[in-house]
Design an enzyme around this catalytic site. Structure first.
Site, PDB file in Angstrom:
ATOM      1  CD  GLU A  73      -2.793 -11.485  -1.721  1.00  0.00           C
ATOM      2  OE1 GLU A  73      -2.861 -11.457  -0.419  1.00  0.00           O
ATOM      3  OE2 GLU A  73      -2.996 -12.937  -2.160  1.00  0.00           O
ATOM      4  NE  ARG A 297      -5.530  -7.164  10.401  1.00  0.00           N
ATOM      5  CZ  ARG A 297      -4.915  -7.088   8.965  1.00  0.00           C
ATOM      6  NH1 ARG A 297      -3.560  -7.110   8.854  1.00  0.00           N
ATOM      7  NH2 ARG A 297      -5.628  -7.675   8.031  1.00  0.00           N
ATOM      8  CE  LYS A 307      -7.248  -8.129   1.332  1.00  0.00           C
ATOM      9  NZ  LYS A 307      -6.369  -7.896   0.651  1.00  0.00           N
TER      10      LYS A 307
HETATM   11  P1  ATP Z   1      -6.939  -9.027   5.254  1.00  0.00           P
HETATM   12  O1  ATP Z   1      -6.485  -9.656   6.259  1.00  0.00           O
HETATM   13  O2  ATP Z   1      -8.090  -8.179   5.253  1.00  0.00           O
HETATM   14  O3  ATP Z   1      -6.788  -9.815   3.824  1.00  0.00           O
HETATM   15  P2  ATP Z   1      -4.470  -7.778   4.169  1.00  0.00           P
HETATM   16  O4  ATP Z   1      -3.512  -7.432   5.227  1.00  0.00           O
HETATM   17  O5  ATP Z   1      -4.004  -9.243   3.997  1.00  0.00           O
HETATM   18  O6  ATP Z   1      -5.847  -7.780   4.966  1.00  0.00           O
HETATM   19  P3  ATP Z   1      -3.562  -6.499   2.071  1.00  0.00           P
HETATM   20  O7  ATP Z   1      -4.190  -6.484   0.886  1.00  0.00           O
HETATM   21  O8  ATP Z   1      -2.466  -7.137   2.145  1.00  0.00           O
HETATM   22  O9  ATP Z   1      -4.738  -6.977   3.241  1.00  0.00           O
HETATM   23  O10 ATP Z   1      -3.398  -5.108   2.697  1.00  0.00           O
HETATM   24  C1  ATP Z   1      -2.811  -3.845   2.264  1.00  0.00           C
HETATM   25  C2  ATP Z   1      -2.415  -3.003   3.157  1.00  0.00           C
HETATM   26  O11 ATP Z   1      -3.440  -2.542   4.057  1.00  0.00           O
HETATM   27  C3  ATP Z   1      -1.279  -3.507   3.950  1.00  0.00           C
HETATM   28  O12 ATP Z   1      -0.273  -2.736   4.228  1.00  0.00           O
HETATM   29  C4  ATP Z   1      -1.812  -3.747   5.273  1.00  0.00           C
HETATM   30  O13 ATP Z   1      -1.094  -3.915   6.236  1.00  0.00           O
HETATM   31  C5  ATP Z   1      -3.187  -2.938   5.291  1.00  0.00           C
HETATM   32  N1  ATP Z   1      -4.138  -3.296   6.184  1.00  0.00           N
HETATM   33  C6  ATP Z   1      -4.987  -4.408   6.068  1.00  0.00           C
HETATM   34  N2  ATP Z   1      -5.775  -4.671   6.913  1.00  0.00           N
HETATM   35  C7  ATP Z   1      -5.526  -3.314   7.816  1.00  0.00           C
HETATM   36  C8  ATP Z   1      -6.246  -3.120   9.030  1.00  0.00           C
HETATM   37  N3  ATP Z   1      -7.364  -3.661   9.491  1.00  0.00           N
HETATM   38  N4  ATP Z   1      -5.878  -1.955   9.474  1.00  0.00           N
HETATM   39  C9  ATP Z   1      -4.845  -1.221   9.096  1.00  0.00           C
HETATM   40  N5  ATP Z   1      -4.201  -1.542   7.955  1.00  0.00           N
HETATM   41  C10 ATP Z   1      -4.654  -2.846   7.398  1.00  0.00           C
HETATM   42 MG    MG Z   2      -2.772 -10.117   2.702  1.00  0.00          MG
END
Ligand code: ATP
Ligand code: MG
Length: 601
Positions: A73, A297, A307
């Site tokens: 995102e 994760r 983020k």
């Molecule tokens: P954040 O909580 O940091 O905003 P998010 O999951 O909302 O993380 P996205 O931009 O939706 O962030 O993530 C893109 C991809 O990266 C998704 O498939 C998510 O599952 C993966 N991802 C995000 N954070 C992690 C992490 N800490 N470890 C492994 N994969 C991750």
């Molecule tokens: Mg997200």
């Protein structure tokens, strides 16, 4: 020539997993550096996601296709957690000659910006991956709308007038079933009319939603008539003001996968409970069934990977920006001097599992040192200078000493380093009153000046406060190059130095963990995670003295400053005035932990 009695540490010689596979064999369980107990290493026979893919290829489930995607995102910069997902999505596809799309999940216009889109593309490329297709969930807004209409027509979706708070109230809890909305049984015609008018902008934000009609009593809360669309009069970074209704992530994600014919859709464990909903939409619409597979994760000690929280650090000025070298963002650690290779090796080693844990930050640093040790050219730099005068060295004389660029890589060759009568050494390398086992310079003590000569401390000059400000030495011309003299005399220490007349003045930025708590999200009542910020995470040293070859170091150039650590020229460097970030110190806590483990086990 390296002498056995050198104080120079051999770096990064150990590793604990067999490289060569895209995804490693080991998984570290949640443990801490500070605990006396070393972290256990659990060796995994394989990677369960790879096993699924291998099986699917055997049964020809997707006609031999492997199509993955990385779906960020664009509401912030990528962090090291995303690197794990990227290595998985791209790495597995590569391994099976498949394809990977980069897809921006841009369904929330209020938080998304092109700045983030650009940084994400840069970061993925920097990590060394290339996407096949480049897509945006917003590319599918029209299609998603048509599908919503289809679901309304099939009696599977309805327009609800409940407010967000009421919807939450009606949803129930894990122990209490939800209640049907009074608007749940509107006719198809009324729903179509209202939904069309929602799209046309007739209603203010938050007054209506479109919801899937599933089951308000489902044990899975995600299935209790989830919201598909909300009204939001906001400009979107790509579609502008075309839309004032936006699909929810849960309504967009599975169908986006389906549209791109994704075979294996990897995501983190928190989406496990959403999978039934994604499958429900796919079944109702009769479209390509992508398979979602969840994995753990990445969490790192002393680090926050969210983020939202990283944005808060930026917005509140706790760091200088998303690319502050203390940030766990890819742009931050890149600026700090991390290499993509180190990150990929780390991601391979941690592997994947079905339970969330926490990985030692020291383990990431271990992979960094291991990579830099092989590749970073060595240089001499004095961070906290102390002046040394070699009394018996001819005034005005300069000798060019041969210095090895990288003892790990013979092809890196040698360079010339000027030596003269006045030098700088580290303040730490002199003690007027040396403790036991301190073998470096002290009154009457002889040491080796790396690549130059043996030198003996004869006397010191102090300021009014009694602080040593200058040291006087003599050197032995028979030890040129730092070699042992003909009489076979030996010294117990080798120290580095920089010729004062030739030194380049520089700034060095030394970093420590951004947080002083192993789990920075653990806070006392009434406080937030910023209360765990380490006030000493940045130390700036000015007037450091570098060997002249570093004057022209380009931003991003990485070196090992001998005996001090790995350093990377920062983007703030100016011609003749370099700024260096300490990427990581030489000491490898991880190697120590590992050694302890081997000895125990
Ligand atoms: P954040 O909580 O940091 O905003 P998010 O999951 O909302 O993380 P996205 O931009 O939706 O962030 O993530 C893109 C991809 O990266 C998704 O498939 C998510 O599952 C993966 N991802 C995000 N954070 C992690 C992490 N800490 N470890 C492994 N994969 C991750
Ligand atoms: Mg997200």
């Amino acid at each position: 020539m390296l002498q056995p009695e050198d104080l120079f540490e051999a770096q990064g010689s150990s590793r604990f997993f067999v490289p060569g596979s895209q995804l490693g064999l080991c998984k570290m369980n949640a443990m801490t550096v500070s605990n006396a107990q070393p972290a256990p290493v659990e060796v995994r026979p394989s990677n369960f996601i790879r096993d699924i893919i291998v099986d699917d290829l055997k049964t020809n489930k997707y006609a031999g296709r492997v199509q993955t995607r990385f779906p960020p995102e664009p509401n912030g910069y990528l962090h090291i957690g995303h690197a794990k997902a990227i290595c998985l999505d791209f790495g597995l596809a590569d391994e099976f000659s498949g394809h990977t799309n980069l897809r921006f999940d841009d369904t929330n216009p209020s938080k998304e910006e092109t700045e983030y889109v650009d940084s994400i593309m840069e970061d993925v490329k920097w990590l060394g991956f290339h996407w096949d297709g480049l897509f945006y969930a917003s590319d599918y807004f029209e299609q998603l709308y048509e599908w919503a209409v289809q679901l309304i027509k099939a009696g599977k979706a309805y327009v609800d007038d409940l407010s967000a708070d009421e919807i939450r109230e009606y949803r129930g809890t894990l122990t209490k079933p939800g209640k049907d909305s009074p608007y749940r049984n509107r006719s198809v015609e009324e729903n179509l009319d209202l939904f069309t008018r929602m799209k046309a902008g007739e209603f203010p934000d938050g007054t209506r939603t479109l919801r899937a009609k599933i089951d308000m009593a489902s044990p899975n809360l995600n299935m209790r008539d989830p919201v598909m669309y909300r009204i939001l009069h906001a400009s979107h970074h790509r579609t502008g003001d075309k839309w004032c209704i936006y699909p929810m992530y849960d309504y967009a994600h599975g169908q986006s996968d389906s549209l791109e014919k994704i075979t294996h859709s990897m995501c983190t464990l928190e989406f496990e409970d959403h999978r039934p909903l994604y499958n429900w939409f796919i079944q109702q619409l009769g479209i390509f069934p992508s398979q979602q597979i969840e994995f753990d994760r990445l969490n790192l000690t002393y680090t926050l990977l969210s983020k939202r929280k990283l944005l808060q650090l930026v917005q509140e000025g706790h760091v200088s920006g998303w690319d502050d070298p203390r940030m766990p963002t890819l742009s931050g650690i890149r600026r700090r001097g991390y290499t993509p290779e180190a990150i990929r090796n780390f991601c391979g080693a941690i592997g994947v599992s079905k339970t969330n844990g926490s990985i030692e930050l020291a383990m990431l640093e271990h992979f960094l040192r291991e990579d830099l040790n092989k590749r970073a050219p060595r240089a001499m730099a004095v961070l906290r200078p102390l002046k040394v005068v070699i009394d018996n060295y001819p005034e005005g004389q300069v000798e060019e000493m041969d210095a090895v660029n990288n003892p790990e890589d013979a092809s890196a060759g040698t360079r010339k380093v000027p030596f003269s009568r006045v030098l700088y050494i580290e303040q730490d390398d002199f003690r007027e009153d040396p403790p036991k086992h301190y073998f470096r310079l002290s009154p009457g003590r002889e040491v080796r000046l790396r690549y130059a000569y043996f030198a003996t401390c004869k006397n010191v000059v102090k300021d009014d406060q009694g602080k040593v400000i200058e040291i006087h030495c003599t050197y032995d011309p028979a030890t040129r190059g730092g070699n042992n003299p003909p009489d076979g005399r030996k010294v117990k220490a080798t120290i580095h130095w920089v010729s004062a007349a030739h030194a380049v003045d520089a700034e060095a930025r030394l970093y420590d963990n951004l947080f002083n708590k192993e789990d920075p999200s653990q806070v006392e009542e009434g406080k937030d995670f910023t209360s765990n910020l380490n006030p000493n995470s940045l130390e700036v040293l000015t007037h450091c003295k570098l060997e002249p070859s570093l004057a022209a170091a380009a931003a991003g150039a990485r070196y090992q400053f001998e005996r001090l650590g790995y350093f990377c020229a920062d983007t703030d460097s100016k011609p003749g005035k370099p700024v260096f970030n300490r990427t990581v110190a030489l000491k490898d806590t991880w190697a120590k932990i590992e050694k302890g483990q081997r000895e125990k086990g």
